[in-house]
Structures are given as C-alpha cells and as structure tokens.
Design a protein around this motif. Structure first.
Motif, PDB file in Angstrom:
ATOM      1  N   CYS A   4       0.859  -1.175   0.000  1.00 43.93           N
ATOM      2  CA  CYS A   4       0.000   0.000   0.000  1.00 43.93           C
ATOM      3  C   CYS A   4       0.898   1.227   0.000  1.00 43.93           C
ATOM      4  O   CYS A   4       2.123   1.132   0.107  1.00 43.93           O
ATOM      5  CB  CYS A   4      -0.949   0.009   1.203  1.00 43.93           C
ATOM      6  SG  CYS A   4      -0.136   0.209   2.805  1.00 43.93           S
ATOM      7  N   LYS A   6       1.245   5.389   1.427  1.00 41.18           N
ATOM      8  CA  LYS A   6       0.753   6.444   2.306  1.00 41.18           C
ATOM      9  C   LYS A   6       1.727   7.601   2.262  1.00 41.18           C
ATOM     10  O   LYS A   6       2.910   7.433   2.582  1.00 41.18           O
ATOM     11  CB  LYS A   6       0.610   5.923   3.748  1.00 41.18           C
ATOM     12  CG  LYS A   6       0.026   6.939   4.723  1.00 41.18           C
ATOM     13  CD  LYS A   6      -0.227   6.295   6.078  1.00 41.18           C
ATOM     14  CE  LYS A   6       0.852   6.644   7.072  1.00 41.18           C
ATOM     15  NZ  LYS A   6       0.843   8.069   7.456  1.00 41.18           N
ATOM     16  N   TYR A  11      -4.344  10.105   5.654  1.00 47.24           N
ATOM     17  CA  TYR A  11      -4.796   8.888   6.334  1.00 47.24           C
ATOM     18  C   TYR A  11      -3.866   8.604   7.505  1.00 47.24           C
ATOM     19  O   TYR A  11      -2.641   8.578   7.340  1.00 47.24           O
ATOM     20  CB  TYR A  11      -4.793   7.695   5.387  1.00 47.24           C
ATOM     21  CG  TYR A  11      -5.829   7.804   4.293  1.00 47.24           C
ATOM     22  CD1 TYR A  11      -7.157   7.461   4.526  1.00 47.24           C
ATOM     23  CD2 TYR A  11      -5.479   8.247   3.019  1.00 47.24           C
ATOM     24  CE1 TYR A  11      -8.114   7.564   3.530  1.00 47.24           C
ATOM     25  CE2 TYR A  11      -6.427   8.355   2.007  1.00 47.24           C
ATOM     26  CZ  TYR A  11      -7.739   8.007   2.271  1.00 47.24           C
ATOM     27  OH  TYR A  11      -8.685   8.116   1.286  1.00 47.24           O
ATOM     28  N   GLU A  14      -3.244   4.009  11.382  1.00 46.66           N
ATOM     29  CA  GLU A  14      -4.121   2.889  11.708  1.00 46.66           C
ATOM     30  C   GLU A  14      -4.787   2.319  10.465  1.00 46.66           C
ATOM     31  O   GLU A  14      -5.126   1.130  10.425  1.00 46.66           O
ATOM     32  CB  GLU A  14      -5.172   3.297  12.746  1.00 46.66           C
ATOM     33  CG  GLU A  14      -5.969   2.132  13.309  1.00 46.66           C
ATOM     34  CD  GLU A  14      -5.102   1.066  13.970  1.00 46.66           C
ATOM     35  OE1 GLU A  14      -5.568  -0.083  14.039  1.00 46.66           O
ATOM     36  OE2 GLU A  14      -3.986   1.369  14.407  1.00 46.66           O
ATOM     37  N   TYR A  15      -5.002   3.134   9.422  1.00 45.67           N
ATOM     38  CA  TYR A  15      -5.552   2.611   8.175  1.00 45.67           C
ATOM     39  C   TYR A  15      -4.642   1.517   7.607  1.00 45.67           C
ATOM     40  O   TYR A  15      -5.119   0.486   7.132  1.00 45.67           O
ATOM     41  CB  TYR A  15      -5.708   3.734   7.151  1.00 45.67           C
ATOM     42  CG  TYR A  15      -6.995   4.498   7.232  1.00 45.67           C
ATOM     43  CD1 TYR A  15      -7.962   4.388   6.230  1.00 45.67           C
ATOM     44  CD2 TYR A  15      -7.271   5.337   8.303  1.00 45.67           C
ATOM     45  CE1 TYR A  15      -9.151   5.098   6.293  1.00 45.67           C
ATOM     46  CE2 TYR A  15      -8.452   6.048   8.373  1.00 45.67           C
ATOM     47  CZ  TYR A  15      -9.392   5.918   7.363  1.00 45.67           C
ATOM     48  OH  TYR A  15     -10.566   6.620   7.436  1.00 45.67           O
ATOM     49  N   VAL A  18      -4.746  -1.655   9.987  1.00 44.64           N
ATOM     50  CA  VAL A  18      -5.973  -2.433   9.802  1.00 44.64           C
ATOM     51  C   VAL A  18      -5.924  -3.211   8.492  1.00 44.64           C
ATOM     52  O   VAL A  18      -6.306  -4.392   8.424  1.00 44.64           O
ATOM     53  CB  VAL A  18      -7.210  -1.506   9.845  1.00 44.64           C
ATOM     54  CG1 VAL A  18      -8.458  -2.241   9.360  1.00 44.64           C
ATOM     55  CG2 VAL A  18      -7.424  -0.974  11.246  1.00 44.64           C
ATOM     56  N   LEU A  19      -5.430  -2.569   7.429  1.00 44.12           N
ATOM     57  CA  LEU A  19      -5.323  -3.250   6.140  1.00 44.12           C
ATOM     58  C   LEU A  19      -4.356  -4.427   6.230  1.00 44.12           C
ATOM     59  O   LEU A  19      -4.630  -5.506   5.685  1.00 44.12           O
ATOM     60  CB  LEU A  19      -4.870  -2.264   5.067  1.00 44.12           C
ATOM     61  CG  LEU A  19      -4.751  -2.812   3.646  1.00 44.12           C
ATOM     62  CD1 LEU A  19      -6.105  -3.321   3.128  1.00 44.12           C
ATOM     63  CD2 LEU A  19      -4.200  -1.741   2.690  1.00 44.12           C
ATOM     64  N   CYS A  35       4.443  -1.051   3.162  1.00 47.07           N
ATOM     65  CA  CYS A  35       3.895   0.293   2.995  1.00 47.07           C
ATOM     66  C   CYS A  35       5.013   1.187   2.464  1.00 47.07           C
ATOM     67  O   CYS A  35       6.066   1.329   3.102  1.00 47.07           O
ATOM     68  CB  CYS A  35       3.360   0.844   4.302  1.00 47.07           C
ATOM     69  SG  CYS A  35       2.636   2.507   4.147  1.00 47.07           S
ATOM     70  N   ASP A  88      -5.237   0.148  -2.121  1.00 45.92           N
ATOM     71  CA  ASP A  88      -5.409   1.444  -1.477  1.00 45.92           C
ATOM     72  C   ASP A  88      -5.671   1.243   0.019  1.00 45.92           C
ATOM     73  O   ASP A  88      -6.290   0.248   0.427  1.00 45.92           O
ATOM     74  CB  ASP A  88      -6.598   2.199  -2.085  1.00 45.92           C
ATOM     75  CG  ASP A  88      -6.207   3.046  -3.290  1.00 45.92           C
ATOM     76  OD1 ASP A  88      -4.995   3.137  -3.608  1.00 45.92           O
ATOM     77  OD2 ASP A  88      -7.119   3.632  -3.919  1.00 45.92           O
ATOM     78  N   VAL A  89      -5.235   2.212   0.835  1.00 49.30           N
ATOM     79  CA  VAL A  89      -5.350   2.040   2.283  1.00 49.30           C
ATOM     80  C   VAL A  89      -6.799   2.149   2.775  1.00 49.30           C
ATOM     81  O   VAL A  89      -7.083   1.749   3.913  1.00 49.30           O
ATOM     82  CB  VAL A  89      -4.479   3.060   3.052  1.00 49.30           C
ATOM     83  CG1 VAL A  89      -3.011   2.825   2.771  1.00 49.30           C
ATOM     84  CG2 VAL A  89      -4.887   4.486   2.742  1.00 49.30           C
ATOM     85  N   ASP A  90      -7.707   2.659   1.948  1.00 52.70           N
ATOM     86  CA  ASP A  90      -9.084   2.848   2.418  1.00 52.70           C
ATOM     87  C   ASP A  90     -10.053   1.803   1.886  1.00 52.70           C
ATOM     88  O   ASP A  90     -11.262   2.017   1.884  1.00 52.70           O
ATOM     89  CB  ASP A  90      -9.584   4.250   2.066  1.00 52.70           C
ATOM     90  CG  ASP A  90      -9.601   4.510   0.562  1.00 52.70           C
ATOM     91  OD1 ASP A  90      -9.035   3.699  -0.201  1.00 52.70           O
ATOM     92  OD2 ASP A  90     -10.188   5.535   0.152  1.00 52.70           O
TER      93      ASP A  90
END
Length: 202
Positions: A4, A6, A11, A14-15, A18-19, A35, A88-90
């Motif tokens: 991912c 960032k 964001y 924690e995003y 969690v992912l 990441c 994507d992180v979301d």
C-alpha cells in the motif's frame, strides 16, 4: 508482496495497520506486507516500510494526479519476478485474496479494476456499458513487466500529467498486457452498495 502507499497525513497509520491485519486474515500465501511511505510513524512492526522514492513532479499534483502510486512500479522496489498486489489504504477486504494472486501468476500482465459507471448504466450488461478506464484501488502485476510505468513518467512527468491527468488512466493505457479484474471481484461502496436516488437520501 502486498503493498500500500501512504504519503503525508490524509490517512492516519491505523488505516495501514488495519489493512495489514485484513490481508493477513484473507491471504493464505506467505507474503510480505509493505507500505511505501514518507510518514512511517505509528505503523505496526508487522508492516515492512519502504521509503517513498523521489516523485519528479511538484507536490500539489500529487493530490490531483495521485502520481506517487507509480512508486510501486519503480525498478528495484520489488524483485523482478515477484507477484505484487497493490491495495489502497481505504479499501475493505471481505473475502479471500488468493484468486487475485492466482490470476496474476497464471496470466501475467497487469490487472486493474474497471471504473464503475454511473447508476443508470447498471441496467445494462457490463459488456454494453461505456469503458471509463481503470480504477487504481486494486492493482495486480509482476514487477519486472511494469517498471516502464515509473521510468517513462520520470523522464517526462509534466508531459504525462498533461496527457493523462491521473495515474489510473496512465496505468490502464500504458501498462503491459493491461486487463480488468473479473466483474464482481471488486465493489464500490458508492456505486455498488448505496441505494439509487432517491432511496439513498433515506
């Protein structure tokens, strides 16, 4: 690898965390969770951090063209024959990711989501809907097949920004053997889950 991206602070960490846990729970293959970031603070020890490489375009265009995503294609970030799944992180992972890896291993090339159509087009079969290009929320690829995406961009970032405007259109059109994920593998909350107007107002 599952990777991912960032950058900056839109964001919180924690995003990513969690992912990472969602991928751990939904991918049976041994894997690294990576990441690529310029803000590693707060990330779980289970997340492997790769520093965001230099993105050769002014930072205001990062948030309009999303060009930092091309860092996943930079030569040397991953091993040449490595299968990579970008998320994507979301996004929300709610079923096995194994088929995504299997498809890339079997057919090679790059897979990307087909961009969803406005609601009215959903009355027609997918084959009859306008092709709006790709959506870069979930991308699968083999590293060595797609390094030109970063290299070509780095050689003419403003030209490519002017021609394509956004990363996912550039990736869809310029990737080697670019194809869409099978219909139904990826859903949009706004297009797939929210009721049609006016029921969405309730």
């Amino acid at each position: 690898s599952v990777v991912c991206l960032k950058w900056g602070t839109p964001y919180p960490p924690e995003y990513v965390n969690v992912l990472q846990r969602a991928v751990r729970d939904h991918l049976s293959y041994p894997h690294r969770f990576i990441c690529i970031t310029d803000t590693p603070e707060g990330l779980s020890p289970d997340v492997q951090v790769i520093p965001l490489p230099e993105i050769p375009i002014e930072r205001p265009k990062w948030n309009t063209g999303y060009w930092p995503k091309l860092a996943v294609f930079k030569k040397g970030v991953f091993a040449d024959n490595e299968i990579d799944l970008y998320l994507d992180v979301d996004i929300l992972v709610d079923q096995s990711l194994d088929p995504f890896i299997d498809l890339i291993e079997r057919e090679k090339g790059l897979r990307i989501i087909r961009e969803w159509n406005p609601d009215i087009w959903r009355l027609l079969p997918v084959s009859m809907r306008p092709d709006r290009g790709g959506n870069g929320s979930v991308i699968g690829f083999i590293a060595s097949e797609q390094t030109h995406l970063f290299g070509d961009f780095a050689s003419d970032p403003y030209g490519i920004d002017g021609k394509f405007g956004i990363d996912q259109i550039y990736i869809t059109r310029q990737a080697a053997k670019s194809r869409y994920w099978p219909d139904g593998w990826c859903a949009s909350f706004r297009r797939s889950c929210v009721p049609h107007w006016p029921l969405n107002l309730l």
